[in-house]
Design an enzyme around this catalytic site. Structure first.
Site, PDB file in Angstrom:
ATOM      1  N   HIS A  86       2.391   3.543  -9.008  1.00  0.00           N
ATOM      2  CA  HIS A  86       2.207   2.105  -9.268  1.00  0.00           C
ATOM      3  C   HIS A  86       3.430   1.539 -10.010  1.00  0.00           C
ATOM      4  CE1 HIS A  86      -1.699   2.117  -7.545  1.00  0.00           C
ATOM      5  NE2 HIS A  86      -2.265   2.843  -8.493  1.00  0.00           N
TER       6      HIS A  86
ATOM      7  N   LEU B 176      10.801 -20.508  -4.840  1.00  0.00           N
ATOM      8  CA  LEU B 176       9.890 -19.550  -4.198  1.00  0.00           C
ATOM      9  C   LEU B 176       8.530 -19.661  -4.863  1.00  0.00           C
ATOM     10  CD1 LEU B 176       9.309 -17.054  -2.363  1.00  0.00           C
ATOM     11  CD2 LEU B 176      10.039 -15.625  -4.278  1.00  0.00           C
TER      12      LEU B 176
ATOM     13  N   ASP C 246       0.837  -1.205   0.000  1.00  0.00           N
ATOM     14  CA  ASP C 246       0.000   0.000   0.000  1.00  0.00           C
ATOM     15  C   ASP C 246       0.873   1.257   0.000  1.00  0.00           C
ATOM     16  OD1 ASP C 246      -2.372   1.373  -0.038  1.00  0.00           O
ATOM     17  OD2 ASP C 246      -2.676   1.298   2.125  1.00  0.00           O
TER      18      ASP C 246
HETATM   19  C1  FPP Z   1      -2.125   0.086  -3.378  1.00  0.00           C
HETATM   20  O1  FPP Z   1      -1.633   1.400  -3.327  1.00  0.00           O
HETATM   21  C2  FPP Z   1      -1.601  -0.591  -4.559  1.00  0.00           C
HETATM   22  C3  FPP Z   1      -2.356  -1.099  -5.575  1.00  0.00           C
HETATM   23  C4  FPP Z   1      -3.817  -1.063  -5.594  1.00  0.00           C
HETATM   24  C5  FPP Z   1      -1.722  -1.706  -6.760  1.00  0.00           C
HETATM   25  C6  FPP Z   1      -0.547  -2.583  -6.464  1.00  0.00           C
HETATM   26  C7  FPP Z   1       0.286  -2.694  -7.662  1.00  0.00           C
HETATM   27  C8  FPP Z   1       1.622  -2.707  -7.677  1.00  0.00           C
HETATM   28  C9  FPP Z   1       2.467  -2.739  -6.493  1.00  0.00           C
HETATM   29  C10 FPP Z   1       2.349  -2.681  -8.970  1.00  0.00           C
HETATM   30  C11 FPP Z   1       2.468  -3.905  -9.783  1.00  0.00           C
HETATM   31  C12 FPP Z   1       2.345  -5.220  -9.125  1.00  0.00           C
HETATM   32  C13 FPP Z   1       2.687  -6.380  -9.716  1.00  0.00           C
HETATM   33  C14 FPP Z   1       2.440  -7.661  -9.013  1.00  0.00           C
HETATM   34  C15 FPP Z   1       3.353  -6.403 -11.043  1.00  0.00           C
HETATM   35  P1  FPP Z   1      -2.683   2.598  -3.370  1.00  0.00           P
HETATM   36  O2  FPP Z   1      -2.884   2.982  -4.791  1.00  0.00           O
HETATM   37  O3  FPP Z   1      -3.924   2.211  -2.636  1.00  0.00           O
HETATM   38  O4  FPP Z   1      -1.907   3.714  -2.608  1.00  0.00           O
HETATM   39  P2  FPP Z   1      -2.548   4.874  -1.705  1.00  0.00           P
HETATM   40  O5  FPP Z   1      -3.155   4.187  -0.497  1.00  0.00           O
HETATM   41  O6  FPP Z   1      -1.361   5.699  -1.329  1.00  0.00           O
HETATM   42  O7  FPP Z   1      -3.541   5.602  -2.543  1.00  0.00           O
END
Ligand code: FPP
Length: 255
Positions: free
Chosen positions: A39, A133, A22
């Site tokens: 992201h 893994l 997150d």
């Molecule tokens: C949460 O941060 C993150 C996500 C909803 C997307 C997760 C994706 C990645 C880490 C990138 C790619 C992953 C893979 C497996 C290739 P948020 O957007 O909720 O952050 P915020 O709480 O600061 O708004």
């Protein structure tokens, strides 16, 4: 995964690590950049986490990449995330395979486009023989969905006469949840400062040690992950027993 736990309870190294990644959006917003930049930076942090698990001998890693609820985000963010997943699948699978990583996806796969589903299937097929893994990527996943789909599978087995209702117990339901063939997560990490589970592995986290950090996911580094492991190693896991029972050396008992 091998039946003999080299890591896990009592060894200081988790066998299975589960992570809520997150803080991507906030990381970008603090830099006055579009959320999508966060992201992309988050995708790089995924590699930091995988490298760490391989170096420390952690045998299973489950990452929450996209929740059932994330479909409700603005259309442009969802579209850009889909592109990011697609690119990551194209770019990373060969290297993951070379490093002995088995990749699997858990979640409601039917909600993804045909192209993404095909890439997911390919990634799983290419890496199916690996055992160093076990990387499970939770995508369009929700803990409630997981329990509901396991309950539906039980109902189908009962309706088809393959299972007696009397045989429905925790083990029968567990066997139909995602990740049933892996040990439950020993350690859960959430970045981004929020202290909640957010519909991640609700069933599987029953006795998992929880660890939270203010660090945003794109800031993830080895030192942060090592802090989580050091903290985990200091904890006594009791699984409902007393501290004295857990601390006592195991003795053979006869009936
Ligand atoms: C949460 O941060 C993150 C996500 C909803 C997307 C997760 C994706 C990645 C880490 C990138 C790619 C992953 C893979 C497996 C290739 P948020 O957007 O909720 O952050 P915020 O709480 O600061 O708004």
């Amino acid at each position: 995964m091998s039946p003999e736990p080299a890591n896990g309870p009592g060894t200081g190294i988790p066998r299975h690590l589960a992570v809520i990644m997150d803080g991507n959006g906030r990381w970008a917003e603090r830099r006055r950049r579009p959320r999508m930049i966060g992201h992309r930076a988050g995708a790089r942090a995924v590699n930091v986490c995988i490298d760490f698990c391989l170096e420390r001998g952690i045998q299973a890693l489950t990452l929450f990449a996209f929740s059932s609820e994330n479909w409700g985000r603005p259309e442009d963010e969802v579209g850009a995330l889909m592109k990011l997943f697609m690119n990551a699948l194209e770019r990373e699978v060969e290297e993951l395979d070379r490093r002995g990583v088995r990749v699997r996806f858990i979640g409601e796969r039917t909600r993804f486009s045909e192209a993404i589903r095909q890439r997911m299937d390919e990634a799983e097929a290419v890496t199916a023989g690996n055992d160093r893994l076990h990387l499970s990527i939770a995508a369009s996943y929700g803990g409630r969905w997981d329990i509901a789909q396991a309950a539906r599978a039980l109902a189908e087995d009962v309706a088809a006469g393959r299972l007696s209702p009397d045989a429905i117990d925790e083990h029968a339901l567990h066997a139909r949840t995602c990740l049933a063939e892996l040990p439950p997560p020993d350690l859960f990490i959430r970045t981004g400062g929020d202290l909640r589970i957010s519909n991640f592995l609700l069933w599987q986290l029953a006795y998992t040690e929880l660890w939270f950090t203010e660090a945003l996911w794109p800031e993830l580094d080895t030192a942060t992950l090592q802090s989580a492991l050091d903290d985990y190693a200091r904890r006594q896991r009791r699984f409902g027993l007393t501290g004295a029972q857990v601390a006592a050396p195991r003795t053979e008992t006869s009936a």
